[in-house]
Write an enzyme that holds these catalytic residues in place. Structure first.
Site, mmCIF file in Angstrom:
data_model
loop_
_atom_site.group_PDB
_atom_site.id
_atom_site.type_symbol
_atom_site.label_atom_id
_atom_site.label_comp_id
_atom_site.label_asym_id
_atom_site.label_seq_id
_atom_site.Cartn_x
_atom_site.Cartn_y
_atom_site.Cartn_z
ATOM 1 N N LYS A 42 2.999 -6.373 18.612
ATOM 2 C CA LYS A 42 2.117 -5.677 17.672
ATOM 3 C C LYS A 42 2.926 -5.262 16.436
ATOM 4 O O LYS A 42 4.164 -5.276 16.441
ATOM 5 C CB LYS A 42 1.491 -4.451 18.336
ATOM 6 N N TYR A 288 14.374 6.596 -13.507
ATOM 7 C CA TYR A 288 13.342 7.561 -13.853
ATOM 8 C C TYR A 288 13.846 8.994 -13.716
ATOM 9 O O TYR A 288 14.548 9.342 -12.768
ATOM 10 C CB TYR A 288 12.120 7.397 -12.943
#
EC number: 5.1.1.1
Length: 396
Positions: A42, A288
């Site tokens: 999964k 940034y």
């Protein structure tokens, strides 16, 4: 280092087949010869890639695979050997139930509605539904509650010509932590009682299965007929507690020899390349905002992997990668598509040099566990977040 079939990627994941072999061998030794091993794939095989891992697991004679959804089951069915069994533990809608029955895909039944729909669809198709009855023992997630047992018993007894009672199962609520010990013990006892209740009505499952990776190690009595193992097969312990329990159970003292005694091998490595280089004057800010200011003259490099590719933004000014055999720092804010690293100490660094995000260069390593410590993510979470479009290459 890059898959020549996909020369346009910004990074690549490599899957070590020998590491998987070692992990399969370890788990099989834990459970013995009479217990079936279902490999859990999964979450895109815990980020390793469903298609790649199905082929590898089958090469080591694992013929039962567990998934969460019909979508994952479909992906497995596209590549698996015809004799390999697939079991859906979670989501499938009504139409997908028909698909599962038609394709001999096993699936969990954890409520009356799904049981009713499975019977209805099996009648319409003229083929038996292979069901695993998941019972609620204390996880309180999915699982048929005891108050619905009489209805389920009646429906199953009246429709045996349309059903194969393939399995009865449950899931433990945190077997990886000793703090849940009493809760797990209560679940084990309750499962046994519920099993007997169905047996009284001549409803006997072909197999019983309750154990995940953590339970396999810490509660061997839960191994029963089959175990559903995920994270161990990919080379990771469910928790540090589980690892310590294994060490103590195998004769190691409290000080242990933990590094040399770990029988698991990490399967995954993740690599990219330096995109550009820049000399940065002292006092300049990086990227940034103002989260990082150069304390001295530096050489920095950009790497084309950011949070859109699974490298968490929380690793800004925290993360580490390896360049030219040296562990270097991620500086500034991790961007959507790139990160900036400090390569001042790397000799003869140049554009195109390999950047190891997870894995090793020589004796220097960056582990998935180290990501967890820096980003507060579980191994499971970090791995399963790795985007599916990063190419996965199997290496021998």
């Amino acid at each position: 280092m890059y898959n020549t079939k996909d020369p346009f990627n910004t990074s690549q994941i490599q899957i070590s087949k020998p590491a998987v072999k070692q992990n399969v061998k370890f788990v099989k030794k834990l459970i013995g010869k009479n217990v079936k091993l279902s490999a859990v794939v999964k979450g895109n095989a815990y980020g390793h890639g469903i298609e790649q891992m199905v082929e590898i697991f089958e090469s080591f004679k694992l013929t039962h695979l567990s998934v969460f959804s019909a979508h994952e089951a479909f992906r497995v069915c596209q590549v698996k050997h015809p004799n390999t069994q697939v079991m859906i533990m979670g989501w499938l809608n009504d139409d997908q139930i028909s698909w599962a029955i038609e394709n001999d895909v096993e699936f969990y039944v954890f409520d009356i509605d799904r049981l009713s729909e499975a019977i209805k669809r099996a009648k319409e198709i003229g083929k038996k539904a292979k069901i695993h009855l998941e019972v609620e023992t204390g996880m309180n997630r999915t699982g048929l509650e005891e108050k619905y047992f009489p209805d389920a018993i009646k429906m199953m007894s009246e429709n045996l010509e349309h059903l194969i009672f393939e399995g009865m199962c449950t899931h433990y609520a945190g077997a990886e932590s000793i703090s849940n010990y009493l809760r797990i013990k209560d679940q084990i006892e309750l499962f046994g009682r519920y099993l007997e209740e169905f047996k009284k009505h001549d409803l006997v499952p072909n197999i019983k299965h309750t154990a995940c990776s953590a339970a396999v190690v810490s509660y061997p009595e839960t191994q029963m007929d089959m175990v559903r193992v995920g994270i161990l097969l990919y080379g990771f312990w469910p928790s540090r507690e589980t690892f310590i329990h294994y060490l103590r159970s195998n004769g190691f003292n409290e000080k242990g020899k933990e590094k040399s005694s770990d029988p698991l091998k990490r399967v995954i490595s993740w690599k990219s390349k330096i995109m550009s280089l820049k000399d940065l004057p002292m006092g300049e800010f990086v990227g940034y905002g103002t989260s990082y200011q150069a304390p001295k003259k530096m050489k920095i490099a950009t790497v084309p992997v950011g949070y859109a590719y699974g490298f968490s933004r929380s690793l800004s000014n925290q993360g580490r990668v390896i360049v030219n055999g040296k562990r270097v720092a991620v500086i500034g804010t991790v961007n959507m598509n790139l990160m900036i690293i400090n390569v001042s100490e790397c000799k003869e660094v140049k554009k195109g040099d390999v950047v190891t995000i997870i894995g090793a260069q020589g004796k220097v390593k960056v582990t998935v566990a180290s990501f967890g410590e820096m980003s507060n993510l579980l191994n499971y979470e970090l791995l399963s977040r790795l985007p599916m479009d990063i190419p996965r290459e199997v290496v021998d």
